[in-house]
Design an enzyme around this catalytic site. Structure first.
Site, short mmCIF file in Angstrom:
data_model
loop_
_atom_site.label_atom_id
_atom_site.label_comp_id
_atom_site.label_asym_id
_atom_site.label_seq_id
_atom_site.Cartn_x
_atom_site.Cartn_y
_atom_site.Cartn_z
N ARG A 42 0.84 -1.21 0.00
CA ARG A 42 0.00 0.00 0.00
C ARG A 42 0.87 1.26 0.00
O ARG A 42 0.60 2.22 -0.72
CB ARG A 42 -0.91 -0.02 1.22
CG ARG A 42 -2.21 0.68 0.97
CD ARG A 42 -3.24 0.36 2.01
NE ARG A 42 -4.55 0.46 1.41
CZ ARG A 42 -5.69 0.41 2.09
NH1 ARG A 42 -5.66 0.23 3.38
NH2 ARG A 42 -6.83 0.53 1.47
N VAL A 92 -6.23 3.70 11.66
CA VAL A 92 -6.25 2.30 11.24
C VAL A 92 -7.68 1.75 11.27
O VAL A 92 -8.60 2.40 11.77
CB VAL A 92 -5.33 1.43 12.13
CG1 VAL A 92 -3.89 1.89 11.99
CG2 VAL A 92 -5.76 1.48 13.58
N PRO A 95 -12.47 -2.88 12.62
CA PRO A 95 -13.54 -3.75 12.11
C PRO A 95 -14.35 -4.38 13.25
O PRO A 95 -14.00 -4.23 14.42
CB PRO A 95 -12.76 -4.84 11.37
CG PRO A 95 -11.44 -4.89 12.06
CD PRO A 95 -11.15 -3.50 12.54
N THR A 96 -15.39 -5.08 12.87
CA THR A 96 -16.19 -5.81 13.86
C THR A 96 -15.38 -7.00 14.37
O THR A 96 -14.72 -7.70 13.60
CB THR A 96 -17.50 -6.29 13.20
OG1 THR A 96 -18.16 -5.15 12.66
CG2 THR A 96 -18.41 -6.99 14.21
N THR A 134 -12.75 5.54 13.68
CA THR A 134 -14.02 5.54 14.42
C THR A 134 -13.90 4.55 15.58
O THR A 134 -13.57 3.38 15.37
CB THR A 134 -15.16 5.12 13.48
OG1 THR A 134 -15.17 6.03 12.37
CG2 THR A 134 -16.51 5.16 14.19
N GLU A 167 -16.73 8.35 0.93
CA GLU A 167 -15.93 7.93 -0.23
C GLU A 167 -16.60 8.42 -1.51
O GLU A 167 -17.82 8.52 -1.60
CB GLU A 167 -15.75 6.42 -0.22
CG GLU A 167 -14.80 6.01 0.89
CD GLU A 167 -14.57 4.51 0.97
OE1 GLU A 167 -14.62 3.84 -0.06
OE2 GLU A 167 -14.35 4.03 2.10
N LYS A 218 -19.65 10.44 16.44
CA LYS A 218 -19.30 9.80 15.16
C LYS A 218 -20.17 8.56 14.94
O LYS A 218 -20.74 8.37 13.86
CB LYS A 218 -17.81 9.45 15.16
CG LYS A 218 -17.36 8.61 13.99
CD LYS A 218 -17.54 9.31 12.64
CE LYS A 218 -17.44 8.31 11.51
NZ LYS A 218 -17.62 8.89 10.20
N CYS A 274 -18.37 1.06 6.72
CA CYS A 274 -18.63 1.65 8.05
C CYS A 274 -20.05 1.55 8.59
O CYS A 274 -20.22 1.32 9.79
CB CYS A 274 -18.18 3.10 8.04
SG CYS A 274 -16.39 3.20 7.85
N LYS A 335 -20.79 2.40 -3.99
CA LYS A 335 -21.40 3.63 -4.50
C LYS A 335 -20.54 4.09 -5.66
O LYS A 335 -19.45 3.53 -5.87
CB LYS A 335 -21.50 4.70 -3.41
CG LYS A 335 -20.14 5.11 -2.86
CD LYS A 335 -20.23 6.03 -1.67
CE LYS A 335 -20.58 7.45 -2.04
NZ LYS A 335 -20.24 8.42 -0.96
#
Ligand code: NAD
Ligand code: UGA
Length: 455
Positions: A42, A92, A95-96, A134, A167, A218, A274, A335
């Site tokens: 990346r 960073v 996630p769940t 978040t 995004e 948030k 998200c 999207k």
């Protein structure tokens, strides 16, 4: 004591870290910004001509800043940047959780905790640590506890500065944000971060709150946005069976200034990395504090979204199974104007169709086919192929699904496409983007979400 931020490090070079730091570097040429990531591929992409994130306007911002006051480096070279930093952003993924307490709902703070340990190990002097990711409310407690173990004689402030960019419009959102939110306990640290944003954000758009309010705001903002999409999607189903038109209903709702016009577009369901994870995080927090009814309320927003995707997939599968079992899927991104397909409705819908034994012909102008193919489950060996052009994807198709609102789908030449699709083909428009007049002039029946079937 008045503090000034002249040196920034950011851990996490993803959809948020990369564009956000690029805009800070662009608007604050006197500030040196270093973005660090564990993922070396990346980092290499950020240093190349093919950026890892597609966002309108991003290339230009990177061109102006990279090599001037913005650099991207691998984590193994990041220690000095953290040591030199007045402020370190943590950007960073959160996630769940997939295992342990709260698995399936709570946010996994493992990556954030690793960052806090890295900062504790390398920071020097006074460092402002900024939550950009978040986080669940009170996550700053966890970060503070880890920073307190620092072997160095450094001192820290922890701020919450959640990101609200969407995004596809990230650069516009960063350059002209509705608001910048800074939550913190030490006014000098809050002021220092506010001073960075003040280079391009008007003072009245910089909101200062306590730490916990910032963290919770948030999660609440994303939950409210998701709730609006689920609300209009619930209405869309009722429109389809009653003859009402969801776009007309949305227009009426949106002209009420108390409701407002945005986020009332019926769809095949919301996607993205998200909304689901943040809703589930909120549900978990409610449950954790024994708030059963609020937990059930927010869970229902997510449940409605799953239902919307499922009913759309069911309709398309029913039609395709009566014919030759070939379905073209136009649009895989969650999207338009992004290459991101995380939690895209297209994933669940494609997997539903594959499980129903339907062969798929897939097309998207930005999504990487190999990466998308890797998330498909094809136990029944129905098969799927990728095409770069919509006109190729629809060849021989019994059903054409439009799952992303890319502009090109609004102007498709349906007369031409009808000659290559299978006889009896039907369009399923999950984004109200297809021109119904052009489709019906070409003799193609269209099912549009929130409107129903039209010939
Ligand atoms: P992402 O997955 O695109 O990027 C996260 C990056 O962090 C990855 O490149 C990963 O390699 C890196 N990373 C993870 N652990 C690391 C560590 N210990 N050290 C160094 N690098 C590490 O995620 P994202 O979409 O940028 O989201 C980041 C956060 O921002 C999440 O909490 C998300 O909820 C929030 N957020 C995302 C968006 C969005 O539009 N994507 C918008 C607002 C907020
Ligand atoms: C969303 C929020 O809009 C951002 O403010 C937030 O920062 C971000 O999540 C995050 O925390 O990650 P994003 O997911 O990038 O941004 O994109 P949105 O524009 O919110 O769209 C989310 C999904 O809802 C998409 O699948 C979109 O197609 C769908 N949607 C949106 C609808 O179906 N109807 C609408 O009216 C609006």
């Amino acid at each position: 004591m008045k503090r000034r931020i002249l040196n920034i490090a950011c851990i996490g070079a993803g959809y948020v870290g990369g564009p956000t730091m690029a805009v800070i570097a662009d608007r604050c040429p006197h500030v040196s910004v270093t973005v660090i990531d564990l993922n070396e591929a990346r980092i290499a992409a950020w240093n190349s001509d093919t950026l890892p994130v597609y966002e309108p306007g991003l290339d230009e911002v990177i061109r102006r800043t990279r090599g001037r006051n913005l650099r991207f480096i691998p984590q193994r070279e990041g220690a000095a940047a953290v040591a030199a930093a007045d402020a370190v952003f943590i950007s960073v993924n959160t996630p769940t959780k997939t295992q342990g307490a709260g698995a399936g709902k709570a946010s996994d703070l493992g990556y954030v905790e690793a960052c806090a340990r890295y900062i504790a190990e390398h920071a020097l002097g006074h460092t402002i640590v900024i939550e950009k990711s978040t986080m669940p409310v009170r996550a700053a407690d966890t970060i503070k506890r880890i920073l307190a173990t620092s072997p160095r004689v450094g001192t820290f402030d922890v701020l919450s500065n959640p990101e609200f960019l969407a995004e596809g419009t990230a650069i516009r959102d960063l350059e002209k944000p509705d608001r910048v939110l800074i939550g913190g306990e030490t006014p000098a640290a809050v002021d220092a971060l506010a001073e960075v944003y003040a280079h391009w954000v008007p003072d009245q758009a910089i909101i200062r709150t306590g730490l916990w309010s910032a963290e919770l705001s948030k999660l609440a903002a994303n939950a409210f946005l998701a709730q609006r999409v689920s609300s209009i999607n619930a209405i869309s189903a009722l429109c389809e069976v009653t003859g009402a038109q969801v776009e007309e209903v949305a227009k009426v709702l949106g002209t009420d200034t108390r409701i407002g016009p945005k986020f009332l577009k019926a769809s095949v369901g919301y996607g993205g990395s998200c909304f689901k994870k943040d809703l589930l995080s909120l549900v978990y927090l409610c449950e954790f504090y024994g708030l059963t009814e609020p937990a059930a309320y927010w869970q229902s927003v997510q449940d409605l979204n799953e239902w919307q995707k499922r009913r759309f997939a069911q309709m398309a599968a029913t039609h395709a199974k009566k014919q030759g079992r070939v379905v073209a899927v136009l649009g895989l991104a969650f999207k338009k104007n992004t290459n991101d397909f995380r939690e895209s409705p297209a994933i669940d819908i494609c997997n539903y169709l594959l499980a129903a034994g339907v062969r798929l012909r897939l097309q998207d102008e930005r999504v990487d086919p190999h990466m998308f193919g890797a998330v498909l489950v094809d136990d029944h060996k129905a098969g799927f192929d990728f095409f770069s052009e919509a006109a190729e994807a629809v060849r021989g198709a019994d059903a054409i699904l439009v799952l992303t609102e890319w502009d090109q789908y609004a102007t498709l030449d349906w007369r031409k496409l009808s000659t290559v699709a299978a006889p009896g083909v039907m369009i399923f428009d999950g984004r109200t983007v297809v021109d119904p007049v052009a489709a019906s002039a070409a003799g193609l029946p269209v099912f549009t979400v929130g409107i129903g079937a039209a010939k």
